[in-house]
Design an enzyme around this catalytic site. Structure first.
Site, PDB file in Angstrom:
ATOM      1  N   SER A 137       1.620  -1.317   0.501  1.00  0.00           N
ATOM      2  CA  SER A 137       0.037  -0.047  -0.002  1.00  0.00           C
ATOM      3  C   SER A 137       0.776   1.558  -0.170  1.00  0.00           C
ATOM      4  O   SER A 137       1.882   1.211  -0.620  1.00  0.00           O
ATOM      5  CB  SER A 137      -1.348   0.181   1.189  1.00  0.00           C
ATOM      6  OG  SER A 137      -1.910   1.278   0.509  1.00  0.00           O
ATOM      7  N   TYR A 148      -4.733   8.444  -6.057  1.00  0.00           N
ATOM      8  CA  TYR A 148      -3.918   7.582  -5.871  1.00  0.00           C
ATOM      9  C   TYR A 148      -3.903   7.662  -4.719  1.00  0.00           C
ATOM     10  O   TYR A 148      -3.448   6.070  -4.011  1.00  0.00           O
ATOM     11  CB  TYR A 148      -2.358   7.591  -6.294  1.00  0.00           C
ATOM     12  CG  TYR A 148      -0.515   6.970  -5.673  1.00  0.00           C
ATOM     13  CD1 TYR A 148      -1.031   5.415  -6.592  1.00  0.00           C
ATOM     14  CD2 TYR A 148      -0.559   7.143  -4.447  1.00  0.00           C
ATOM     15  CE1 TYR A 148       0.006   5.218  -5.897  1.00  0.00           C
ATOM     16  CE2 TYR A 148       0.899   6.429  -4.410  1.00  0.00           C
ATOM     17  CZ  TYR A 148       1.037   5.504  -4.587  1.00  0.00           C
ATOM     18  OH  TYR A 148       2.282   4.487  -3.752  1.00  0.00           O
ATOM     19  N   LYS A 152      -4.464   3.261  -2.237  1.00  0.00           N
ATOM     20  CA  LYS A 152      -3.559   3.133  -0.408  1.00  0.00           C
ATOM     21  C   LYS A 152      -5.044   2.835   0.594  1.00  0.00           C
ATOM     22  O   LYS A 152      -4.908   2.020   0.637  1.00  0.00           O
ATOM     23  CB  LYS A 152      -2.718   3.379  -1.590  1.00  0.00           C
ATOM     24  CG  LYS A 152      -2.148   3.678  -2.111  1.00  0.00           C
ATOM     25  CD  LYS A 152      -1.268   2.272  -2.542  1.00  0.00           C
ATOM     26  CE  LYS A 152      -0.360   2.320  -3.605  1.00  0.00           C
ATOM     27  NZ  LYS A 152       0.590   0.727  -3.709  1.00  0.00           N
TER      28      LYS A 152
HETATM   29  N1  LIG Z   1       8.169   4.652  -4.896  1.00  0.00           N
HETATM   30  C1  LIG Z   1       7.736   4.878  -4.050  1.00  0.00           C
HETATM   31  O1  LIG Z   1       7.969   5.983  -4.048  1.00  0.00           O
HETATM   32  C2  LIG Z   1       6.429   4.165  -3.033  1.00  0.00           C
HETATM   33  C3  LIG Z   1       6.078   4.432  -1.843  1.00  0.00           C
HETATM   34  C4  LIG Z   1       4.837   3.687  -1.477  1.00  0.00           C
HETATM   35  C5  LIG Z   1       4.317   3.181  -1.889  1.00  0.00           C
HETATM   36  N2  LIG Z   1       4.349   2.167  -3.692  1.00  0.00           N
HETATM   37  C6  LIG Z   1       4.166   1.290  -4.340  1.00  0.00           C
HETATM   38  O2  LIG Z   1       4.554  -0.073  -4.441  1.00  0.00           O
HETATM   39  C7  LIG Z   1       4.676  -0.448  -5.281  1.00  0.00           C
HETATM   40  C8  LIG Z   1       5.902  -0.689  -6.245  1.00  0.00           C
HETATM   41  O3  LIG Z   1       6.073   0.182  -6.738  1.00  0.00           O
HETATM   42  P1  LIG Z   1       7.597   1.001  -7.308  1.00  0.00           P
HETATM   43  O4  LIG Z   1       7.909   2.085  -7.030  1.00  0.00           O
HETATM   44  O5  LIG Z   1       8.654  -0.286  -7.103  1.00  0.00           O
HETATM   45  O6  LIG Z   1       7.715   1.271  -8.815  1.00  0.00           O
HETATM   46  P2  LIG Z   1       8.187   0.633 -10.177  1.00  0.00           P
HETATM   47  O7  LIG Z   1       9.845   0.768  -9.798  1.00  0.00           O
HETATM   48  O8  LIG Z   1       7.825   1.610 -11.046  1.00  0.00           O
HETATM   49  O9  LIG Z   1       8.144  -0.590 -10.411  1.00  0.00           O
HETATM   50  C9  LIG Z   1       6.136  -1.239 -10.788  1.00  0.00           C
HETATM   51  C10 LIG Z   1       6.455  -2.250 -11.178  1.00  0.00           C
HETATM   52  O10 LIG Z   1       5.559  -3.356 -11.405  1.00  0.00           O
HETATM   53  C11 LIG Z   1       4.974  -3.457 -12.598  1.00  0.00           C
HETATM   54  N3  LIG Z   1       3.590  -2.605 -13.331  1.00  0.00           N
HETATM   55  C12 LIG Z   1       2.787  -1.262 -13.698  1.00  0.00           C
HETATM   56  N4  LIG Z   1       1.817  -1.945 -14.080  1.00  0.00           N
HETATM   57  C13 LIG Z   1       1.678  -3.023 -14.067  1.00  0.00           C
HETATM   58  C14 LIG Z   1       0.972  -3.376 -14.639  1.00  0.00           C
HETATM   59  N5  LIG Z   1       0.029  -3.040 -15.397  1.00  0.00           N
HETATM   60  N6  LIG Z   1       0.448  -5.326 -14.700  1.00  0.00           N
HETATM   61  C15 LIG Z   1       1.664  -5.799 -14.274  1.00  0.00           C
HETATM   62  N7  LIG Z   1       2.837  -4.916 -13.388  1.00  0.00           N
HETATM   63  C16 LIG Z   1       2.526  -3.969 -13.545  1.00  0.00           C
HETATM   64  C17 LIG Z   1       6.125  -3.363 -13.197  1.00  0.00           C
HETATM   65  O11 LIG Z   1       6.091  -3.740 -14.449  1.00  0.00           O
HETATM   66  P3  LIG Z   1       5.924  -3.591 -16.048  1.00  0.00           P
HETATM   67  O12 LIG Z   1       6.326  -2.474 -16.252  1.00  0.00           O
HETATM   68  O13 LIG Z   1       7.160  -4.364 -16.750  1.00  0.00           O
HETATM   69  O14 LIG Z   1       4.473  -4.098 -16.500  1.00  0.00           O
HETATM   70  C18 LIG Z   1       7.237  -2.680 -11.921  1.00  0.00           C
HETATM   71  O15 LIG Z   1       7.943  -4.268 -12.344  1.00  0.00           O
HETATM   72  C19 LIG Z   1       3.744  -0.017  -6.107  1.00  0.00           C
HETATM   73  O16 LIG Z   1       2.317  -0.725  -5.341  1.00  0.00           O
HETATM   74  C20 LIG Z   1       3.656   1.484  -5.632  1.00  0.00           C
HETATM   75  O17 LIG Z   1       2.103   2.257  -5.224  1.00  0.00           O
HETATM   76  C21 LIG Z   1       5.855   3.286  -3.627  1.00  0.00           C
END
Ligand SMILES: NC(=O)c1ccc[n+]([C@@H]2O[C@H](COP(=O)([O-])OP(=O)(O)OC[C@H]3O[C@@H](n4cnc5c(N)ncnc54)[C@H](OP(=O)(O)O)[C@@H]3O)[C@@H](O)[C@H]2O)c1
Length: 258
Positions: A137, A148, A152
């Protein structure tokens, strides 16, 4: 040794989960859209650790691919012991300036995808009397800061409900609520993060290890980092009007950049 299925396991937090779980000797099923990146990650992990890695190319915003992944999660012949619902993305535009189709796709991945895969995972894990579900989340879910954050907030509340329903079954559900983490997410969403103070950044590897400790300790909500534990705690006890006003101000600073 057990098998973990990680959605969005090719980048950022999901990739950190895959690397840590592989290091601990778990077999993996990795889900994301781009096959070439899935193959790179699986080659890396197979070469470094003697584990099995299966890849599933699927767009979780679409019903048929999501069903395929849910069927894999539910497969009783090849059980999944840990499900990490991590795939996701953010949006740079405010609700009224963005495209409705993009908003719907985000909701499909962040909410419907989590709902459908949690249903498949929880039922089969409950039958076996063991297993764990981690829903990634965000600390953003504690404040009204756009669609967004609203998605979450649903994810956190849903996971708490699921954890309650699973009590005593041997299966756990944990909502991981990170703050800003160095991944590809902000660049993909075209959000300028250059002015974020250094102290607010989290590292994916560290937060994944802390989250796995929290799962082991039976925590339902895992908030990495003292700074974000404080912010989340304050958002939950402060008057809602104050939380709305502060969140609105932060959102309007961002909107001025659109
Ligand atoms: N980074 C932050 O600051 C942060 C903070 C709080 C929460 N989060 C949460 O953490 C989680 C991971 O995010 P991240 O920051 O690690 O982002 P990221 O580096 O952009 O990685 C996102 C991953 O999700 C996959 N993805 C995206 N859209 C998809 C779809 N429609 N179907 C299947 N796979 C999909 C991408 O691969 P493909 O593009 O190949 O599909 C990639 O493997 C998310 O739920 C995000 O909301 C992130």
């Amino acid at each position: 040794m057990s098998t973990a299925l990680v959605t969005g396991g090719t980048s950022g937090i999901g990739l950190a989960f895959c690397r840590e779980l592989a290091e601990r000797g778990n077999d993996l099923v990795i889900v994301a859209r781009h096959r070439a990146r899935l193959e790179n990650v699986s080659d890396e992990l197979r070469a470094r650790h003697s584990i099995n890695v299966e890849i599933l190319a699927a767009d979780l915003s679409k019903r048929a691919p999501l069903r395929r992944v849910a069927d894999r999660v539910a497969d009783r012949e090849r059980p999944i012991d840990l499900l990490v619902n991590n795939a996701g993305f953010g949006m740079s535009k405010s609700f009224l300036k963005g495209e409705l189709a993009d908003e719907e796709a985000m909701l499909d991945v962040l909410c419907r995808g989590v709902l459908v895969l949690s249903h498949a995972g929880a039922l089969s894990m409950k039958d076996r009397g063991r297993g764990a579900i981690i829903n990634v989340s965000s600390v953003a879910g504690f404040a009204p800061m756009g669609t967004y954050a609203a998605a979450k907030a649903w994810c956190t509340a849903f996971t708490e409900t699921l954890a309650h329903e699973l009590e005593g079954s041997g299966v756990s559900a944990t909502a991981l609520c990170p703050g800003f983490t160095r991944t590809e997410m902000h660049e993909r969403a075209n959000v300028d993060m250059s002015r974020l103070p250094k102290v607010m950044w989290l590292e994916a590897d560290r937060l994944v290890r802390d989250c796995l400790d929290d799962v082991k300790a039976g925590k339902v909500i895992s908030i990495p980092g003292a700074q974000y534990k404080l912010i989340a705690g304050m958002a939950q006890v402060a008057p809602r009007g104050l939380v709305r006003a502060l969140s609105g101000r932060a959102a309007s600073v961002r909107r001025r950049q659109e």
